[in-house]
Enzyme design. Structure first.
Site, PDB file in Angstrom:
ATOM      1  N   GLU A 228       2.246  -0.578  -5.893  1.00 36.16           N
ATOM      2  CA  GLU A 228       0.843  -0.548  -5.605  1.00 36.16           C
ATOM      3  C   GLU A 228       0.380   0.907  -6.120  1.00 36.16           C
ATOM      4  OE1 GLU A 228      -0.479  -3.299  -5.268  1.00 36.16           O
ATOM      5  OE2 GLU A 228       0.574  -4.588  -3.858  1.00 36.16           O
ATOM      6  N   CYS A 262      -7.171   3.628  -4.151  1.00 32.42           N
ATOM      7  CA  CYS A 262      -6.807   3.021  -5.338  1.00 32.42           C
ATOM      8  C   CYS A 262      -7.605   2.124  -6.037  1.00 32.42           C
ATOM      9  CB  CYS A 262      -5.442   2.495  -5.336  1.00 32.42           C
ATOM     10  SG  CYS A 262      -5.138   1.309  -3.871  1.00 32.42           S
TER      11      CYS A 262
HETATM   12  O1  LIG Z   1      -5.129   2.991  -2.221  1.00 33.20           O
HETATM   13  C1  LIG Z   1      -5.329   1.902  -1.977  1.00 33.20           C
HETATM   14  C2  LIG Z   1      -6.400   1.447  -0.896  1.00 33.20           C
HETATM   15  C3  LIG Z   1      -6.392   0.203  -0.395  1.00 33.20           C
HETATM   16  C4  LIG Z   1      -7.911  -0.025   0.276  1.00 33.20           C
HETATM   17  C5  LIG Z   1      -7.803  -1.305   1.236  1.00 33.20           C
HETATM   18  O2  LIG Z   1      -7.065  -1.787   1.644  1.00 33.20           O
HETATM   19  O3  LIG Z   1      -8.841  -2.018   0.888  1.00 33.20           O
END
Ligand SMILES: O=CCCCC(=O)O
Length: 458
Positions: A228, A262
């Site tokens: 990810e 992200c």
């Molecule tokens: O960096 C990744 C963030 C994921 C945020 C989420 O779980 O909504």
């Protein structure tokens, strides 16, 4: 990078931790491996009860856990609390649904009987980031532990106390030693772990560069990996959108967690017909916010995760401006102690500029105007990343048609991207591969084992 807690509100070192020695590391892996032999055969009900207990403990200790997040990476306290709630719901979700997800899947065969059964594989290595220090771990730990795998965690070096706390919560919930193990090691020791045959799966959430070397190490050792990585999510506002809703969701999408996700809505792509209204409302909502201590509920702008992070984001903005981009709001460090920077809107961004080509991991909204729906789609896809995206329109069919043409792993209609336990989470292109959460997240590190019973002719 030293393994230490540095409070980004003050930039002061709070506590430094020693790395595990090679011997200590080996003992922890051996213990995890030994525990796996019994954990895989522990009834599913007992494994699910463990997750439920972890969820309960998290809710009970929400105030303490949230303060730890805020101390180590600077998240506004209310958002830290929301992370803990979300995290508890992930443990609950897998506790409740694992039996369903693990049901045998009968296969259609010409004769005899065949089914696919999900069976555990061993130790799963999780390399996790600091931005959601509890929740990123939960999404990997919950489905694997309830599925019969055990988990070892190499957490980001700036959240060592969060990492230790997760291990402690599992112990307090009654997990046998070795079901969840925190490995306090530097990133450079991960490649060696990939060679260990007791480790059967590897998952990383982090940067593209970290993901590439992680996947390389996994590949050399023929191990399944999930990545990810970064994102440059487009937030498309079509000309028939509910603008107030779009503005509200864009603020959350771009500035929650100080823009350090992200899936932050990094690129706002708005159709010309509504662009001025959207921009004026969006801008007015981010001016005059209260800057302050992230532990203080009144603060609306807190620090970034570290001094280096704040410097890097401001430098990306400065570089983009040198290349011709315009700052509509913000763009600078805030003149006070700590890793602070202003909420920022950039306009006039063109291909070749830093703001166009790179992921900006901080509170900077890149604003683009487009004339047509087709231009919005093309711009949304003009990135190496493929994580998420949003489309706003009152005509849901139209929004879904646009969503269908966006090359990402997830598109949310009339909503900013945000994970929830029952929806699969993950990307395409340089944002990585594999899925977390939902039933799909349960399968990544399980063996989809075929069992075939042929029909024996009499
Ligand atoms: O960096 C990744 C963030 C994921 C945020 C989420 O779980 O909504």
């Amino acid at each position: 990078m030293p393994i230490q807690t540095v409070n980004p509100y003050t930039n002061k070192v709070v506590k430094t931790f020693e790395e595990l020695t090679d011997d200590q590391l080996e003992r922890k892996i051996a213990k995890a491996h030994k525990t796996y032999q019994s954990w895989r055969n522990t009834p599913l009900e007992a494994r699910a009860r463990l997750l439920q207990k972890v969820a309960e403990l998290m809710r009970e200790k929400k105030a303490e856990l949230s303060r730890l997040i805020t101390l180590e990476m600077g998240k506004l306290i209310a958002q830290s609390e929301a992370e803990i709630e979300m995290c508890a719901s992930v443990y609950d979700y897998y506790a409740k649904n694992a039996a369903e997800f693990l049901k045998d899947r009968p296969m259609k065969v010409d004769s005899g009987k065949a089914f696919v059964r999900l069976t555990s594989t061993g130790i799963v290595l999780a390399v996790e980031p600091w931005n959601y220090p509890f929740n990123q771990v939960a999404r990997l730990a919950a489905p694997n532990i309830v599925g019969g795998n055990v988990v070892v965690l190499k957490h980001a070096s700036n959240v060592p106390q969060c990492a230790a706390m997760i291990e402690k919560l599992f112990k307090q919930a009654g997990a046998p030693d070795g079901v969840f193990t925190n490995l306090r090691i530097a990133a450079k020791r991960v490649a060696k772990l990939a060679e260990d045959q007791r480790i059967t799966g590897m998952s990383l959430t982090g940067s593209e560069a970290a993901g590439a070397s992680f996947a390389e190490a996994a590949g050399r050792n023929i191990k399944k990996s999930v990545l990810e990585l970064g994102g440059s999510d487009a937030f498309i506002v079509l000309d028939d959108a509910d603008i107030d809703l779009a503005v509200e969701k864009a603020i959350a999408g771009r500035f929650n967690n100080m823009g350090q996700a992200c899936t932050s809505s990094k690129r706002l792509i708005v159709m010309e017909a509504v662009a001025n209204t959207f921009l004026q409302k969006f801008k007015s909502k981010i001016e005059n916010l209260k800057v302050g201590d992230p532990m203080d509920r009144a603060a609306q702008i807190g620090p970034l995760s570290s001094e280096e992070a704040a410097k890097k984001v401001v430098q990306q903005v400065t570089e983009s401006v040198k290349q011709g981009a315009k700052i509509l709001v913000g763009g600078k460090r805030i003149d006070r102690q700590g890793a602070f920077m202003e909420f920022t809107i950039l306009t006039g961004i063109k291909p070749g500029m830093v703001a166009y080509d790179e992921e900006i991991f901080g509170p900077v909204a890149s604003f683009y105007r487009v004339k047509t729906e087709q231009q919005a789609i093309e711009l949304a896809n003009a990135t190496r990343f493929g994580l998420g995206g949003s489309v706003f329109s009152k005509d849901v069919e139209r929004a879904v048609r646009v969503a269908n043409q966006i090359d990402t792993g997830m598109v949310f209609i009339n909503k900013n991207v945000a994970s929830q336990p029952d929806l699969p989470f993950g990307g395409t292109k340089y944002s990585g591969y594999g899925r977390e959460l939902s039933a799909l997240g349960m399968e990544e590190f399980m063996n989809r084992k075929l069992i075939y019973v042929p029909q024996i002719e009499p």
